[in-house]
Design a protein around this motif. Structure first.
Motif, short mmCIF file in Angstrom:
data_model
loop_
_atom_site.label_atom_id
_atom_site.label_comp_id
_atom_site.label_asym_id
_atom_site.label_seq_id
_atom_site.Cartn_x
_atom_site.Cartn_y
_atom_site.Cartn_z
N THR A 91 0.81 -1.22 0.00
CA THR A 91 0.00 0.00 0.00
C THR A 91 0.85 1.27 0.00
O THR A 91 0.58 2.18 -0.80
CB THR A 91 -1.01 -0.02 1.16
OG1 THR A 91 -1.91 -1.11 0.96
CG2 THR A 91 -1.80 1.27 1.24
N PRO A 92 1.89 1.38 0.83
CA PRO A 92 2.72 2.61 0.76
C PRO A 92 3.37 2.80 -0.61
O PRO A 92 3.57 3.93 -1.05
CB PRO A 92 3.77 2.39 1.85
CG PRO A 92 3.14 1.42 2.80
CD PRO A 92 2.29 0.53 1.95
N TRP A 93 3.69 1.71 -1.30
CA TRP A 93 4.26 1.82 -2.64
C TRP A 93 3.24 2.43 -3.59
O TRP A 93 3.57 3.30 -4.40
CB TRP A 93 4.68 0.46 -3.18
CG TRP A 93 5.67 -0.29 -2.37
CD1 TRP A 93 6.53 0.20 -1.43
CD2 TRP A 93 5.92 -1.69 -2.44
NE1 TRP A 93 7.29 -0.82 -0.91
CE2 TRP A 93 6.95 -1.99 -1.51
CE3 TRP A 93 5.40 -2.73 -3.19
CZ2 TRP A 93 7.45 -3.27 -1.33
CZ3 TRP A 93 5.89 -4.01 -3.02
CH2 TRP A 93 6.91 -4.28 -2.09
N LEU A 94 1.99 1.96 -3.49
CA LEU A 94 0.94 2.48 -4.36
C LEU A 94 0.68 3.96 -4.08
O LEU A 94 0.46 4.75 -5.00
CB LEU A 94 -0.34 1.66 -4.21
CG LEU A 94 -0.26 0.23 -4.74
CD1 LEU A 94 -1.49 -0.57 -4.34
CD2 LEU A 94 -0.09 0.21 -6.25
N VAL A 95 0.71 4.34 -2.81
CA VAL A 95 0.54 5.74 -2.43
C VAL A 95 1.63 6.58 -3.10
O VAL A 95 1.36 7.62 -3.73
CB VAL A 95 0.57 5.92 -0.89
CG1 VAL A 95 0.72 7.37 -0.49
CG2 VAL A 95 -0.66 5.29 -0.26
N ASP A 96 2.86 6.14 -2.99
CA ASP A 96 3.99 6.86 -3.56
C ASP A 96 3.94 6.90 -5.08
O ASP A 96 4.15 7.95 -5.70
CB ASP A 96 5.30 6.22 -3.07
CG ASP A 96 6.53 7.00 -3.51
OD1 ASP A 96 6.53 8.23 -3.36
OD2 ASP A 96 7.47 6.37 -4.02
N LEU A 97 3.65 5.77 -5.70
CA LEU A 97 3.62 5.70 -7.16
C LEU A 97 2.46 6.52 -7.73
O LEU A 97 2.61 7.15 -8.79
CB LEU A 97 3.54 4.25 -7.63
CG LEU A 97 4.82 3.45 -7.36
CD1 LEU A 97 4.58 1.96 -7.56
CD2 LEU A 97 5.97 3.94 -8.24
N GLU A 127 -4.59 5.37 8.43
CA GLU A 127 -3.30 4.90 8.93
C GLU A 127 -2.24 4.87 7.84
O GLU A 127 -1.09 5.25 8.05
CB GLU A 127 -3.46 3.50 9.54
CG GLU A 127 -2.18 2.83 9.95
CD GLU A 127 -2.37 1.35 10.31
OE1 GLU A 127 -1.35 0.63 10.31
OE2 GLU A 127 -3.51 0.91 10.58
N MET A 128 -2.63 4.41 6.65
CA MET A 128 -1.68 4.26 5.54
C MET A 128 -1.51 5.54 4.72
O MET A 128 -0.66 5.59 3.83
CB MET A 128 -2.15 3.13 4.61
CG MET A 128 -2.06 1.78 5.24
SD MET A 128 -0.32 1.36 5.49
CE MET A 128 -0.45 -0.28 6.11
N GLY A 129 -2.32 6.54 4.99
CA GLY A 129 -2.23 7.79 4.22
C GLY A 129 -2.60 7.61 2.76
O GLY A 129 -1.99 8.22 1.87
N ILE A 130 -3.58 6.77 2.50
CA ILE A 130 -3.97 6.46 1.12
C ILE A 130 -4.54 7.72 0.46
O ILE A 130 -5.45 8.35 0.98
CB ILE A 130 -4.97 5.29 1.08
CG1 ILE A 130 -4.27 4.01 1.57
CG2 ILE A 130 -5.54 5.11 -0.33
CD1 ILE A 130 -5.16 2.79 1.65
N ASN A 131 -3.98 8.05 -0.70
CA ASN A 131 -4.31 9.27 -1.42
C ASN A 131 -5.09 9.00 -2.72
O ASN A 131 -5.23 9.89 -3.54
CB ASN A 131 -3.03 10.05 -1.74
CG ASN A 131 -2.01 9.21 -2.49
OD1 ASN A 131 -2.18 8.02 -2.69
ND2 ASN A 131 -0.93 9.85 -2.91
N TYR A 132 -5.55 7.79 -2.91
CA TYR A 132 -6.28 7.42 -4.12
C TYR A 132 -7.67 6.91 -3.75
O TYR A 132 -7.98 6.75 -2.57
CB TYR A 132 -5.50 6.39 -4.94
CG TYR A 132 -4.99 5.19 -4.15
CD1 TYR A 132 -5.81 4.10 -3.87
CD2 TYR A 132 -3.67 5.15 -3.71
CE1 TYR A 132 -5.33 3.01 -3.17
CE2 TYR A 132 -3.18 4.06 -3.01
CZ TYR A 132 -4.02 2.99 -2.74
OH TYR A 132 -3.55 1.91 -2.04
N THR A 133 -8.48 6.68 -4.74
CA THR A 133 -9.86 6.24 -4.55
C THR A 133 -9.90 4.86 -3.91
O THR A 133 -9.22 3.94 -4.38
CB THR A 133 -10.60 6.19 -5.91
OG1 THR A 133 -10.54 7.49 -6.50
CG2 THR A 133 -12.04 5.77 -5.74
#
Length: 188
Positions: A91-97, A127-133
């Motif tokens: 998940t953090p990789w997806l957030v960054d990418l 918690e993960m800071g998800i920035n996508y839908t």
């Protein structure tokens, strides 16, 4: 020890060893089959690219979101769950990418396959800071994408709505980035 007891223990030990051997062989065989299925969806093979099944799911804030809403963009469609340890790794990789490639036309759409616990999903997103839908998944959508027996699974969908690449399980961040670059550079 008596001879009968020794024979009995030897027989049990032989049975356990046989079962362990069968289990190891079966898991290796399943792994090879799954790897070949995942590889078959890669760009560059001769198989035709399949259209991604459209769906409509609810976002965490209650909006109805369709996959087709993202037409013309490359979509990283990631199926995951809060209880899935590999999902926590990627998940953090997806957030960054997503942050890095969204200006080039990337959308990441996370589909939670948790069984209806929206509050737990919202806590995970925070918690993960998800920035996508992030959408709440359903069994019907999971079935449309092959049953999703293993999580996480990510489908890279081209601007034309066709599945370019499919991966399951934890890969590396560079594998994700390569698939994103490949998808962004694919012809429309």
């Amino acid at each position: 020890m008596s001879g009968e007891l020794m024979k009995s223990r030897t027989f049990i030990l032989f049975g356990v060893i046989t079962l362990v051997t069968i289990a190891i062989y079966g898991s290796l065989r399943a792994s090879r089959i799954l790897h070949s299925q995942a590889t078959a969806a890669s760009v560059g093979d001769d198989s035709p690219l399949e259209p991604a099944p459209d769906f409509e799911l609810k976002s965490l804030d209650g909006r109805a979101v369709k996959l087709s809403d993202f037409g013309g963009k490359v979509v990283g469609l990631n199926f995951w769950a809060t209880w899935c340890a590999p999902c926590r790794v990627e998940t953090p990789w997806l957030v960054d990418l997503y942050r890095q490639y969204k200006e080039q036309g990337l959308e990441v759409v996370g589909v939670s396959m948790d069984d209806g616990d929206q509050e737990q999903v919202a806590d995970f997103v925070k918690e993960m800071g998800i920035n996508y839908t992030v959408l709440m998944g359903s069994h019907a959508v999971g079935d449309a994408y092959g049953g999703l027996r293993f999580l996480p699974q990510t489908f890279f969908i081209g601007r034309d709505g066709k599945i370019i690449k499919h991966s399951f399980g934890t890969r590396s961040k560079s594998d994700f980035e390569d698939a994103i670059k490949q998808s962004l550079s694919a012809p429309k």
